[in-house]
Scaffold this motif. Structure first.
Motif, PDB file in Angstrom:
ATOM      1  N   ASN A 147       4.855  -2.103  -4.193  1.00 49.88           N
ATOM      2  CA  ASN A 147       3.531  -2.697  -3.462  1.00 49.88           C
ATOM      3  C   ASN A 147       2.417  -1.136  -3.083  1.00 49.88           C
ATOM      4  O   ASN A 147       1.355  -1.245  -3.234  1.00 49.88           O
ATOM      5  N   LEU A 148       3.176   0.061  -3.112  1.00 59.18           N
ATOM      6  CA  LEU A 148       2.593   1.129  -2.799  1.00 59.18           C
ATOM      7  C   LEU A 148       2.038   1.576  -4.024  1.00 59.18           C
ATOM      8  O   LEU A 148       0.775   2.088  -4.117  1.00 59.18           O
TER       9      LEU A 148
ATOM     10  N   TYR B 136      -1.215  -0.280  -4.852  1.00 62.33           N
ATOM     11  CA  TYR B 136      -2.313   0.211  -4.076  1.00 62.33           C
ATOM     12  C   TYR B 136      -2.926   1.549  -4.550  1.00 62.33           C
ATOM     13  O   TYR B 136      -3.932   2.048  -4.539  1.00 62.33           O
TER      14      TYR B 136
ATOM     15  N   CYS C 112       0.919  -2.976   2.867  1.00 65.65           N
ATOM     16  CA  CYS C 112       1.718  -2.755   1.596  1.00 65.65           C
ATOM     17  C   CYS C 112       3.065  -3.036   2.460  1.00 65.65           C
ATOM     18  O   CYS C 112       3.974  -3.556   1.806  1.00 65.65           O
TER      19      CYS C 112
ATOM     20  N   TRP D  95      -4.451  -0.447   4.363  1.00 66.03           N
ATOM     21  CA  TRP D  95      -3.980  -0.900   2.976  1.00 66.03           C
ATOM     22  C   TRP D  95      -2.432  -0.297   3.013  1.00 66.03           C
ATOM     23  O   TRP D  95      -1.387  -1.127   2.401  1.00 66.03           O
TER      24      TRP D  95
ATOM     25  N   LEU E 148       2.458  -7.201  -3.775  1.00 65.85           N
ATOM     26  CA  LEU E 148       0.770  -7.110  -3.894  1.00 65.85           C
ATOM     27  C   LEU E 148       0.442  -7.086  -5.322  1.00 65.85           C
ATOM     28  O   LEU E 148       1.044  -6.648  -6.221  1.00 65.85           O
TER      29      LEU E 148
END
Length: 177
Positions: free
Chosen positions: A138-139, A142, A48, A44, A58
């Motif tokens: 994006n990180l 997640y 990302c 994942w 994301l």
């Protein structure tokens, strides 16, 4: 992921990007630390980065909808990793260790193919968002999806700086002159 059979085999875009990113300075170490210390998924994290390199944001719902990935990870990849690590503690020279490592890589490759399919419907982010901001965003999506909060999010944002830097370097490299 340095094994030549994996880098030369036909692969999806995410697998190819992930292999190149994983070889960037500091990326492997920070990803494995995140996996071992916080239970984060290396795949994942790499996804990302791949999405941000493509200008894609994301979406939390994509993570929630990745049920096939979740099942594969839980039932296939994680047990293979546990078996390999257990054997490695005792004897990395055992012939089964190398077999388990290769099968685990095959399982990781399948995970990345699943993530690539899950992320296929994502659209491009807004035009004015730079790659570094998109990578961080994006990180964050997640990291929040894993249940981390507050200081833990901040800690992993800092620990994953090599991933962010490697992603930006690779993005520039792939873009060419």
């Amino acid at each position: 992921m340095k094994d030549s059979q994996y880098l030369q085999a036909p692969a999806g875009a995410l697998w190819t990007f992930a292999c190149r990113l994983y070889d960037q300075p500091g990326v492997m170490t920070c990803c494995l630390d995140a996996q071992d210390q916080a239970g984060l998924s290396v795949n994942w994290l790499l996804a990302c980065a791949w999405l941000s390199s493509r200008g894609q944001r994301l979406d939390y719902n994509v993570i929630l909808g990745a049920t096939a990935w979740q099942e594969w990870h839980r039932e296939v990849t994680s047990p293979l990793r546990s078996a390999r690590k257990h054997l490695g503690v005792q004897n990395r020279q055992h012939s089964l260790y190398a077999v388990l490592k290769n099968v685990e890589l095959d399982a990781e490759r399948e995970e990345l193919a699943m993530l690539e399919r899950c992320c296929a419907p994502l659209t491009a982010a807004e035009q004015d968002v730079d790659a570094a901001t998109l990578m961080q965003d994006n990180l964050l999506v997640y990291l929040h999806s894993t249940g981390l909060q507050g200081e833990a999010i901040e800690h992993w944002q800092q620990q994953l700086i090599p991933l962010r830097q490697g992603s930006l370097r690779l993005r520039d490299e792939l873009a060419g002159p």
